[in-house]
Scaffold this motif. Sequence first.
Motif, PDB file in Angstrom:
ATOM      1  N   THR A  83       0.845  -1.172   0.000  1.00  0.00           N
ATOM      2  CA  THR A  83       0.000   0.000   0.000  1.00  0.00           C
ATOM      3  C   THR A  83       0.888   1.233   0.000  1.00  0.00           C
ATOM      4  O   THR A  83       2.028   1.177   0.467  1.00  0.00           O
ATOM      5  N   SER A  84       0.383   2.313  -0.528  1.00  0.00           N
ATOM      6  CA  SER A  84       1.116   3.572  -0.521  1.00  0.00           C
ATOM      7  C   SER A  84       0.596   4.427   0.631  1.00  0.00           C
ATOM      8  O   SER A  84      -0.607   4.436   0.910  1.00  0.00           O
ATOM      9  N   ILE A  85       1.524   5.129   1.276  1.00  0.00           N
ATOM     10  CA  ILE A  85       1.130   6.047   2.338  1.00  0.00           C
ATOM     11  C   ILE A  85       1.803   7.382   2.089  1.00  0.00           C
ATOM     12  O   ILE A  85       2.796   7.464   1.360  1.00  0.00           O
ATOM     13  N   THR A  86       1.281   8.413   2.693  1.00  0.00           N
ATOM     14  CA  THR A  86       1.909   9.721   2.651  1.00  0.00           C
ATOM     15  C   THR A  86       2.463   9.985   4.039  1.00  0.00           C
ATOM     16  O   THR A  86       1.762   9.840   5.040  1.00  0.00           O
ATOM     17  N   LEU A  87       3.732  10.355   4.081  1.00  0.00           N
ATOM     18  CA  LEU A  87       4.408  10.568   5.347  1.00  0.00           C
ATOM     19  C   LEU A  87       5.194  11.863   5.256  1.00  0.00           C
ATOM     20  O   LEU A  87       6.036  12.015   4.364  1.00  0.00           O
ATOM     21  N   ARG A  88       4.907  12.794   6.152  1.00  0.00           N
ATOM     22  CA  ARG A  88       5.636  14.060   6.145  1.00  0.00           C
ATOM     23  C   ARG A  88       6.905  13.901   6.974  1.00  0.00           C
ATOM     24  O   ARG A  88       6.843  13.572   8.144  1.00  0.00           O
ATOM     25  N   LYS A 128      19.229   9.933   2.138  1.00  0.00           N
ATOM     26  CA  LYS A 128      19.823   9.809   0.800  1.00  0.00           C
ATOM     27  C   LYS A 128      21.332   9.633   0.880  1.00  0.00           C
ATOM     28  O   LYS A 128      21.916   8.900   0.073  1.00  0.00           O
ATOM     29  N   GLU A 129      21.980  10.300   1.833  1.00  0.00           N
ATOM     30  CA  GLU A 129      23.430  10.182   1.990  1.00  0.00           C
ATOM     31  C   GLU A 129      23.820   8.819   2.550  1.00  0.00           C
ATOM     32  O   GLU A 129      24.828   8.245   2.145  1.00  0.00           O
ATOM     33  N   ILE A 130      23.060   8.316   3.489  1.00  0.00           N
ATOM     34  CA  ILE A 130      23.409   7.078   4.188  1.00  0.00           C
ATOM     35  C   ILE A 130      23.057   5.837   3.382  1.00  0.00           C
ATOM     36  O   ILE A 130      23.760   4.824   3.449  1.00  0.00           O
ATOM     37  N   VAL A 164      16.063  15.334   7.140  1.00  0.00           N
ATOM     38  CA  VAL A 164      16.051  13.902   7.425  1.00  0.00           C
ATOM     39  C   VAL A 164      16.107  13.120   6.110  1.00  0.00           C
ATOM     40  O   VAL A 164      16.861  12.149   5.985  1.00  0.00           O
ATOM     41  N   VAL A 165      15.348  13.557   5.115  1.00  0.00           N
ATOM     42  CA  VAL A 165      15.366  12.895   3.805  1.00  0.00           C
ATOM     43  C   VAL A 165      16.763  13.011   3.192  1.00  0.00           C
ATOM     44  O   VAL A 165      17.286  12.038   2.635  1.00  0.00           O
ATOM     45  N   PHE A 184      21.904   0.199   0.125  1.00  0.00           N
ATOM     46  CA  PHE A 184      20.551   0.360  -0.403  1.00  0.00           C
ATOM     47  C   PHE A 184      20.574   1.233  -1.651  1.00  0.00           C
ATOM     48  O   PHE A 184      21.386   2.153  -1.770  1.00  0.00           O
ATOM     49  N   SER A 185      19.662   0.941  -2.567  1.00  0.00           N
ATOM     50  CA  SER A 185      19.630   1.681  -3.826  1.00  0.00           C
ATOM     51  C   SER A 185      19.033   3.073  -3.675  1.00  0.00           C
ATOM     52  O   SER A 185      19.293   3.946  -4.487  1.00  0.00           O
ATOM     53  N   GLY A 186      18.244   3.291  -2.651  1.00  0.00           N
ATOM     54  CA  GLY A 186      17.619   4.593  -2.471  1.00  0.00           C
ATOM     55  C   GLY A 186      17.177   4.806  -1.043  1.00  0.00           C
ATOM     56  O   GLY A 186      17.164   3.885  -0.229  1.00  0.00           O
ATOM     57  N   TYR A 187      16.808   6.042  -0.748  1.00  0.00           N
ATOM     58  CA  TYR A 187      16.452   6.394   0.617  1.00  0.00           C
ATOM     59  C   TYR A 187      15.143   5.755   1.079  1.00  0.00           C
ATOM     60  O   TYR A 187      14.980   5.467   2.269  1.00  0.00           O
TER      61      TYR A 187
END
Length: 93
Positions: free
Chosen positions: A17-22, A32-34, A27-28, A40-43
């Motif tokens: 399922t898709s969710i919206t998370l603020r 992305k850096e870590i 933090v994003v 991992f391929s992405g954040y």
Amino acid sequence: MLSERLKKRLQKDRPMTSITLRIPVDVVESLKEIAPHKGFSGYQTLLKSYISEGLRRDEERYSGMSAARLIEALKKRGVSDAVIEEAARDLID
């Protein structure tokens, strides 16, 4: 014998399922850096990993079947760390 809950978690074709998370922008950016440093391929995958880790920890605390006990049982039966780690990643993908 695996519980039904664990059997469902090990299936690759689980419903999603898709969710919206603020989340704060900084933090994003940190995610992305870590992410590449943790393999991992992405954040978003890293974020799911963090959520899964916390969820597993809480489930272990509040349920009878301990993930740590399962891992130890798998290791005793010759399952490699690499396979266990791959299976854990599959749970969050």
